[in-house]
Design an enzyme around this catalytic site. Structure first.
Site, PDB file in Angstrom:
ATOM      1  N   SER A 108       0.815  -1.210   0.000  1.00  0.00           N
ATOM      2  CA  SER A 108       0.000   0.000   0.000  1.00  0.00           C
ATOM      3  C   SER A 108       0.854   1.269   0.000  1.00  0.00           C
ATOM      4  O   SER A 108       1.583   1.530  -0.945  1.00  0.00           O
ATOM      5  CB  SER A 108      -0.952  -0.038   1.203  1.00  0.00           C
ATOM      6  OG  SER A 108      -1.905   0.984   1.151  1.00  0.00           O
ATOM      7  N   ASP A 249      -1.349   1.381  -3.906  1.00  0.00           N
ATOM      8  CA  ASP A 249      -2.252   0.358  -4.447  1.00  0.00           C
ATOM      9  C   ASP A 249      -3.625   0.924  -4.784  1.00  0.00           C
ATOM     10  O   ASP A 249      -4.547   0.180  -5.102  1.00  0.00           O
ATOM     11  CB  ASP A 249      -2.364  -0.841  -3.508  1.00  0.00           C
ATOM     12  CG  ASP A 249      -3.100  -0.534  -2.209  1.00  0.00           C
ATOM     13  OD1 ASP A 249      -3.144   0.650  -1.816  1.00  0.00           O
ATOM     14  OD2 ASP A 249      -3.626  -1.466  -1.588  1.00  0.00           O
TER      15      ASP A 249
END
Length: 452
Positions: A108, A249
């Site tokens: 992420s 992401d």
């Protein structure tokens, strides 16, 4: 039983250190494959399950993708490879293609040297706790490769990007387009570097893309939702109408208006709830987190909207939304959930919801926020040893009590451990900046003293 590997957002860590090693990830793929293959849906029909694997742009993604693929194949599970793809894109494609599961290789918003693995179930939701527990139990079993005739096969999903682009566009009202809008889109050199600019361009916007040159090492590096200064500069330099920053992401976003003013997830939640009230007449409730600014809670309640705080983490926001039967929830970090649009947080879809609210009302973000002024917050991240007993510290307890006594109900103190890294987050909310900073720093100092 406490989970050993799965945190609030899958399994995450520094590449090359447990558990993010090729050996462990291969075993993880095998364990997950065995659990999936044993599910009733596949066991009863005798068919072979298929999983979809996507990743962001970290250099380690190649290695971990190969390890996962090998593990699934050894368990007799077929694999489809999507390549670089936003996390919510994998969730959507897993559901749309009726697959057994989706897997995302990403850490992420973390730096390139970290990576992680997260799973989605067949319906595009994060795996239930009990399934994660089954996978952890299976990890304790020896890896026994399936017979040659039962090994899984792998293939590329060549049209993954196009499918996801069309899905994102379908969430934007057909009566509107983005013609005449100059839009800066910061993709954080991450998973959305290709798809996000196409979505907004195909809806008519004049797109100025930044953060779209990944090299394996620059994901989230000075760009994206966690470094919005780059977006602010680009919006001002290009005299853009709006800027949108995604993270590595693309499951979260930050938005910047033409004046360079940044809007976080708390403010965007308020804007989306008010837009939903304007279009549907009523919103029963919305979900935030323990970190959600008090000003947003008060403003929503004044609008007749119930507000519930979940634990920090989008999975907990999702749990509360389902429990109450509501649609809208968010974290201040930019994870926004709109369950009538997608099963998970989606930065691109959330940006389109914000743009639709602006189009419908013909108002700026500042006008849509309607004078709601956030209470000052000070957040300090204190690194500590993973096994530090901060909850049992009298030093920390005294510092918290002193701050709460001084705030006297006109603010909040929140201390929580991160679910993804060895960090204790100290947040103080107060009526003025000075108090928020003073008490956050005093508590952070106590944490450092107690966990040294």
């Amino acid at each position: 039983m406490a989970r050993r590997y799965f945190g609030t957002d899958g399994i995450r860590g520094k590449v090359g250190e447990g558990p993010i090693t090729p050996e462990f990830v291969l075993r993880l793929g095998y364990a997950a494959g065995k659990v999936l293959a044993g599910a009733d849906r596949w066991a009863k029909t005798g068919t072979r399950p298929t999983v979809l694997i996507g990743k962001d742009t970290r250099v380690s993604g190649y290695m971990l993708e190969a390890a996962l693929e090998a593990g699934f194949s050894a368990a007799g599970v077929d694999v489809m490879l999507a390549g670089p793809m936003p996390t919510p894109g994998i969730a959507y494609l897993t559901r749309a293609l009726r697959l057994a599961a989706g897997v995302v290789i990403s850490a992420s918003h973390n730096p390139y040297y970290d990576n992680g693995i997260k799973f989605f179930s067949a319906d595009g939701n994060k795996l239930p706790d009990e399934v994660e527990a089954q996978i952890e139990e299976q990890l304790d079993q020896p890896l026994a490769c399936a017979a040659s005739e039962q090994l899984g096969k792998a293939r590329r999903l060549d049209d993954a990007a196009g499918r996801y682009i069309e899905f994102c566009k379908s969430t934007f009202p057909a009566a509107f387009d983005l013609r005449g809008l100059k839009l800066v889109v910061d993709c954080a050199h991450g998973a959305a570097y290709d798809v996000a600019p196409h979505v907004f361009h195909e809806l008519g916007a004049d797109v100025i893309p930044i953060g779209v040159a990944p090299n394996g090492f620059n994901i989230n590096d000075g760009v994206g939702a966690t470094a919005p200064d780059a977006l602010v500069r680009a919006v001002r330099a290009n005299h853009a109408d709006l800027g949108i920053a995604l993270d590595g992401d693309a499951d979260r976003l930050q938005v910047v208006d033409a004046a360079g003013r940044l809007y976080n997830g708390d403010e965007l939640l308020y804007i989306l709830v008010k837009d939903r009230i304007a279009t549907e007449g009523k919103v029963e409730g919305a979900v935030g987190t323990l970190m959600t600014n008090m000003a947003v809670e008060v403003a929503l309640q004044e609008a007749g909207v119930k507000f519930v705080r979940a634990a920090v983490g989008d999975r907990y926001v999702l749990e509360q939304l389902r429990e109450h039967g509501w649609q809208l929830g968010a974290e201040g970090s930019g994870h926004i959930l709109s369950l009538d649009r997608h099963s998970t947080g989606d930065g691109i879809v959330s940006a389109l919801l914000v743009l639709a609210a602006m189009k419908r009302s013909d108002k700026t973000l500042a006008e849509l926020l309607g004078g709601v002024t956030l209470f000052p917050q000070k957040l300090i991240n204190v690194r500590m040893k993973p096994d530090a007993d901060w909850k049992g510290s009298d030093v920390i307890r005294r510092a918290i009590a002193k701050a709460e006594d001084a705030l006297n109900g006109r603010g909040r103190v929140l201390i929580r451990a991160s679910g993804t890294e060895p960090v204790l987050r100290v947040m103080v909310e107060a009526e003025n900046v000075a108090d928020a900073v003073q008490y956050a720093e005093s508590i952070a100092s106590a944490v450092k003293q107690a966990t040294a």
